[in-house]
Design a protein around this motif. Structure first.
Motif, PDB file in Angstrom:
ATOM      1  N   LEU A  64      10.378  -1.106   8.630  1.00  0.00           N
ATOM      2  CA  LEU A  64      10.069  -2.341   7.911  1.00  0.00           C
ATOM      3  C   LEU A  64       8.570  -2.649   7.935  1.00  0.00           C
ATOM      4  CD1 LEU A  64      10.905  -4.913   6.412  1.00  0.00           C
ATOM      5  CD2 LEU A  64      11.504  -5.920   8.611  1.00  0.00           C
ATOM      6  N   SER A  65       7.934  -2.444   9.066  1.00  0.00           N
ATOM      7  CA  SER A  65       6.497  -2.740   9.161  1.00  0.00           C
ATOM      8  C   SER A  65       5.684  -1.897   8.183  1.00  0.00           C
ATOM      9  CB  SER A  65       5.993  -2.517  10.585  1.00  0.00           C
ATOM     10  OG  SER A  65       6.208  -1.170  10.967  1.00  0.00           O
ATOM     11  N   ASP A  66       6.125  -0.665   7.920  1.00  0.00           N
ATOM     12  CA  ASP A  66       5.415   0.202   6.979  1.00  0.00           C
ATOM     13  C   ASP A  66       5.730  -0.146   5.530  1.00  0.00           C
ATOM     14  OD1 ASP A  66       4.233   1.480   9.060  1.00  0.00           O
ATOM     15  OD2 ASP A  66       5.231   3.416   8.757  1.00  0.00           O
ATOM     16  N   PHE A  67       7.017  -0.408   5.216  1.00  0.00           N
ATOM     17  CA  PHE A  67       7.278  -0.682   3.810  1.00  0.00           C
ATOM     18  C   PHE A  67       6.922  -2.106   3.419  1.00  0.00           C
ATOM     19  CE2 PHE A  67      11.865  -1.169   5.042  1.00  0.00           C
ATOM     20  CZ  PHE A  67      12.174  -2.373   4.417  1.00  0.00           C
ATOM     21  N   SER A  68       6.500  -2.904   4.387  1.00  0.00           N
ATOM     22  CA  SER A  68       5.930  -4.216   4.077  1.00  0.00           C
ATOM     23  C   SER A  68       4.431  -4.098   3.783  1.00  0.00           C
ATOM     24  CB  SER A  68       6.133  -5.179   5.250  1.00  0.00           C
ATOM     25  OG  SER A  68       7.502  -5.454   5.420  1.00  0.00           O
ATOM     26  N   ASN A  69       3.862  -2.922   4.054  1.00  0.00           N
ATOM     27  CA  ASN A  69       2.436  -2.681   3.857  1.00  0.00           C
ATOM     28  C   ASN A  69       2.209  -2.005   2.496  1.00  0.00           C
ATOM     29  OD1 ASN A  69      -0.149  -1.398   3.829  1.00  0.00           O
ATOM     30  ND2 ASN A  69      -0.200  -1.485   6.058  1.00  0.00           N
ATOM     31  N   ARG A  70       1.607  -2.729   1.584  1.00  0.00           N
ATOM     32  CA  ARG A  70       1.412  -2.239   0.211  1.00  0.00           C
ATOM     33  C   ARG A  70       0.615  -0.927   0.164  1.00  0.00           C
ATOM     34  NH1 ARG A  70       2.581  -4.167  -4.564  1.00  0.00           N
ATOM     35  NH2 ARG A  70       1.219  -3.901  -6.343  1.00  0.00           N
ATOM     36  N   MET A  73       2.878   2.001   1.098  1.00  0.00           N
ATOM     37  CA  MET A  73       3.891   2.264   0.070  1.00  0.00           C
ATOM     38  C   MET A  73       3.288   2.837  -1.208  1.00  0.00           C
ATOM     39  SD  MET A  73       6.523   1.869   1.725  1.00  0.00           S
ATOM     40  CE  MET A  73       7.709   2.179   0.433  1.00  0.00           C
ATOM     41  N   LYS A  74       1.987   2.685  -1.382  1.00  0.00           N
ATOM     42  CA  LYS A  74       1.319   3.221  -2.574  1.00  0.00           C
ATOM     43  C   LYS A  74       1.501   4.732  -2.672  1.00  0.00           C
ATOM     44  CE  LYS A  74      -2.795   1.580  -3.903  1.00  0.00           C
ATOM     45  NZ  LYS A  74      -4.268   1.413  -3.934  1.00  0.00           N
ATOM     46  N   LYS A  75       1.502   5.420  -1.519  1.00  0.00           N
ATOM     47  CA  LYS A  75       1.654   6.880  -1.556  1.00  0.00           C
ATOM     48  C   LYS A  75       3.044   7.313  -2.019  1.00  0.00           C
ATOM     49  CE  LYS A  75       2.902   8.230   3.142  1.00  0.00           C
ATOM     50  NZ  LYS A  75       2.493   8.991   4.311  1.00  0.00           N
ATOM     51  N   TYR A  76       4.038   6.415  -1.856  1.00  0.00           N
ATOM     52  CA  TYR A  76       5.393   6.710  -2.321  1.00  0.00           C
ATOM     53  C   TYR A  76       5.625   6.214  -3.753  1.00  0.00           C
ATOM     54  CZ  TYR A  76       6.433   7.257   2.669  1.00  0.00           C
ATOM     55  OH  TYR A  76       6.439   7.644   3.985  1.00  0.00           O
ATOM     56  N   GLU A  77       4.638   5.474  -4.278  1.00  0.00           N
ATOM     57  CA  GLU A  77       4.763   4.840  -5.591  1.00  0.00           C
ATOM     58  C   GLU A  77       5.936   3.864  -5.636  1.00  0.00           C
ATOM     59  OE1 GLU A  77       4.743   7.901  -8.574  1.00  0.00           O
ATOM     60  OE2 GLU A  77       2.730   8.562  -8.030  1.00  0.00           O
ATOM     61  N   ILE A  78       6.121   3.152  -4.525  1.00  0.00           N
ATOM     62  CA  ILE A  78       7.160   2.127  -4.398  1.00  0.00           C
ATOM     63  C   ILE A  78       6.442   0.818  -4.076  1.00  0.00           C
ATOM     64  CG2 ILE A  78       9.134   1.323  -3.032  1.00  0.00           C
ATOM     65  CD1 ILE A  78      10.084   3.735  -4.278  1.00  0.00           C
ATOM     66  N   TYR A  79       6.801  -0.221  -4.801  1.00  0.00           N
ATOM     67  CA  TYR A  79       6.168  -1.515  -4.587  1.00  0.00           C
ATOM     68  C   TYR A  79       7.250  -2.588  -4.417  1.00  0.00           C
ATOM     69  CZ  TYR A  79       2.331   1.288  -6.261  1.00  0.00           C
ATOM     70  OH  TYR A  79       1.413   2.300  -6.401  1.00  0.00           O
ATOM     71  N   PRO A  80       7.738  -2.755  -3.175  1.00  0.00           N
ATOM     72  CA  PRO A  80       8.778  -3.767  -2.940  1.00  0.00           C
ATOM     73  C   PRO A  80       8.279  -5.161  -3.345  1.00  0.00           C
ATOM     74  CG  PRO A  80       8.485  -2.361  -1.012  1.00  0.00           C
ATOM     75  CD  PRO A  80       7.364  -2.052  -1.963  1.00  0.00           C
ATOM     76  N   ASP A  81       9.153  -5.920  -3.986  1.00  0.00           N
ATOM     77  CA  ASP A  81       8.758  -7.251  -4.426  1.00  0.00           C
ATOM     78  C   ASP A  81       8.733  -8.209  -3.235  1.00  0.00           C
ATOM     79  OD1 ASP A  81      11.505  -9.090  -4.827  1.00  0.00           O
ATOM     80  OD2 ASP A  81      11.799  -6.922  -4.798  1.00  0.00           O
ATOM     81  N   PRO A  82       7.928  -9.266  -3.325  1.00  0.00           N
ATOM     82  CA  PRO A  82       7.799 -10.216  -2.208  1.00  0.00           C
ATOM     83  C   PRO A  82       9.120 -10.867  -1.803  1.00  0.00           C
ATOM     84  CG  PRO A  82       6.072 -10.579  -3.840  1.00  0.00           C
ATOM     85  CD  PRO A  82       7.010  -9.574  -4.414  1.00  0.00           C
TER      86      PRO A  82
END
Length: 161
Positions: A64-70, A73-82
């Protein structure tokens, strides 16, 4: 002794997947569970790097701490919404759960079924866009495919406007 539960939720960060995530947090997730957010990106051909290694097996588990970091996540081309991030961060604190994400590349119908077996998941919650019969025939229904081919219990949460 309780067994470790791995509850999967298929997410694409749309309103219907957010509703499925919210439903899972309210109705299935309990203290100590592992919430695995499974997302599938369109198939792409990467010439080098980590993505090429993960194309068939999916990414490593992303905490969670990593996928909360934009930036991460840029390297995965995933941008979870707020809204989704707020939902899972709050649940992680309140329910004391471990939240992870796993990314696959390819056809969502097939990759979600693979995730069920490879992770392995105790159950899966998936959203439904509410396609009509004709649209479902033409476009195919991811949730219908997973219900019929997944090897664990699957709950479909219908999206209503």
């Amino acid at each position: 002794m309780a067994t470790e539960r791995r509850v999967g939720v298929a997410v694409d960060f749309s309103p219907c997947s957010r509703k499925a995530l919210s439903w899972a947090l309210d109705n299935i997730i309990r203290k100590g569970d592992h919430l695995i957010m499974v997302t599938v990106r369109p198939e792409a051909h990467y010439e080098s790097g980590e993505m090429q290694l993960w194309e068939t097996t999916g990414s490593p588990f992303i905490p969670l701490s990593d996928f909360s970091n934009r930036e991460i996540m840029k390297k995965y081309e995933i941008y979870p919404d707020p809204d989704t991030l707020e939902l899972v961060n709050l649940a992680a604190k309140q329910k004391e759960i471990n939240v992870l994400m796993k990314i696959y590349w390819g056809d969502p119908r097939e990759k979600i079924c693979e995730a069920i077996d490879n992770i392995p998941l105790s159950c899966l919650v998936i959203g439904n866009r509410g396609l009509g019969k004709l649209q479902r025939v033409l476009l195919g229904s991811v949730s219908n495919h997973v219900v019929n081919n997944g090897s664990c219990p699957v709950t479909v949460v219908k999206h209503t406007n």
